[in-house]
Structure formats: structure tokens, C-alpha cells
Design a protein around this motif. Structure first.
Motif, PDB file in Angstrom:
ATOM      1  N   TYR A  81       0.801  -1.188   0.123  1.00  0.00           N
ATOM      2  CA  TYR A  81       0.079   0.201  -0.124  1.00  0.00           C
ATOM      3  C   TYR A  81       0.855   1.326   0.160  1.00  0.00           C
ATOM      4  O   TYR A  81       1.797   1.210   1.021  1.00  0.00           O
ATOM      5  N   LYS A  85       0.273  11.593   0.991  1.00  0.00           N
ATOM      6  CA  LYS A  85      -0.338  12.248   2.147  1.00  0.00           C
ATOM      7  C   LYS A  85       0.214  13.273   2.552  1.00  0.00           C
ATOM      8  O   LYS A  85       1.337  13.592   2.635  1.00  0.00           O
ATOM      9  N   ASP A  90      -5.102  12.906   8.024  1.00  0.00           N
ATOM     10  CA  ASP A  90      -5.141  11.649   6.982  1.00  0.00           C
ATOM     11  C   ASP A  90      -4.143  10.545   6.868  1.00  0.00           C
ATOM     12  O   ASP A  90      -4.455   9.655   6.899  1.00  0.00           O
ATOM     13  N   LEU A  94      -4.803   6.680   7.925  1.00  0.00           N
ATOM     14  CA  LEU A  94      -4.293   5.633   7.082  1.00  0.00           C
ATOM     15  C   LEU A  94      -3.432   4.708   7.673  1.00  0.00           C
ATOM     16  O   LEU A  94      -3.747   3.534   7.715  1.00  0.00           O
ATOM     17  N   TRP A  97      -5.826   2.641   9.902  1.00  0.00           N
ATOM     18  CA  TRP A  97      -6.677   1.761   9.165  1.00  0.00           C
ATOM     19  C   TRP A  97      -5.650   0.689   8.844  1.00  0.00           C
ATOM     20  O   TRP A  97      -6.055  -0.593   8.707  1.00  0.00           O
ATOM     21  N   TYR A  98      -4.618   0.817   8.526  1.00  0.00           N
ATOM     22  CA  TYR A  98      -3.642  -0.281   7.883  1.00  0.00           C
ATOM     23  C   TYR A  98      -3.008  -1.186   8.995  1.00  0.00           C
ATOM     24  O   TYR A  98      -3.319  -2.684   8.841  1.00  0.00           O
TER      25      TYR A  98
END
Length: 106
Positions: A81, A85, A90, A94, A97-98
Motif C-alpha cells: 500500500y 499524504k 489523513d 491511514l 486503518w492499515y
């Protein structure tokens, strides 16, 4: 791992050595998380102070940004991924989330 060398001024000898061992055109992203999660082998984030994109969504005309975008696409093609950014929140979202994606061991 993060790019701590970005703001360091290299000596001429260091810069020459660095150029000789790096693959031409590869721009190492600023933040790298080597932990595999979900379908990804790791997370690579290129941090910016402002968006690298024009209003129409295309990349700004800049050779350095173009090389970084090429590196990001190459990493994506390899199963990582990778993204730009430019907003701290944000980037944090990320990463959160990852890291919360299931691993193969879960």
C-alpha cells in the motif's frame, strides 16, 4: 522507519556514494511500515506539506514528484500500500486503518 536523511545536508562524498547505491529513479517514501496486513506486504507513505495534485486530480508538473509517483506505482504493483499524504490527520487515519487490517495470522 522514516526518512530522517531528507533534511540532512550530505557531503559531496556521501551524496556520490548514496547516488551510486540507489536504483536510478527510485525515491524512497518518507514513512515505511514493514508489517504485512491484509493483502498488502507493507505501507509506504510519501509525506508532503501540500497536495501534489492539481484540481483535476493529475500530478503537478514536477520531475521530483513524477519520480516519487513512479516509485509509488511500482510499490503498488509489488503488493504494497503506497500513497502520498499531505494532511497529518489523513496520514494518521491511514496508518491506523492499515495497522488494524487483519494479518495472515489472525
Amino acid at each position: 522507519m522514516s526518512d530522517t536523511i531528507a533534511s540532512v545536508k550530505l557531503t559531496e562524498a556521501q551524496a556520490t556514494r548514496n547516488a551510486s547505491i540507489q536504483k536510478r529513479g527510485f525515491k524512497t517514501p518518507d514513512l515505511i511500515i514493514f508489517a504485512p496486513r491484509g493483502i498488502y506486504h507493507g505501507l509506504f507513505i510519501e509525506l508532503k506539506t501540500k497536495t501534489p495534485y492539481k484540481r483535476d486530480g493529475t500530478l503537478l508538473e514536477n520531475a521530483h514528484l513524477k519520480a516519487q509517483e513512479e516509485t509509488i506505482q511500482n510499490l503498488r504493483n509489488l503488493g504494497y500500500y503506497a500513497d502520498f499524504k499531505w494532511d497529518l490527520q489523513d496520514a494518521v487515519k491511514l496508518i491506523d486503518w492499515y495497522l488494524n487490517l487483519k494479518t495472515n495470522e489472525d
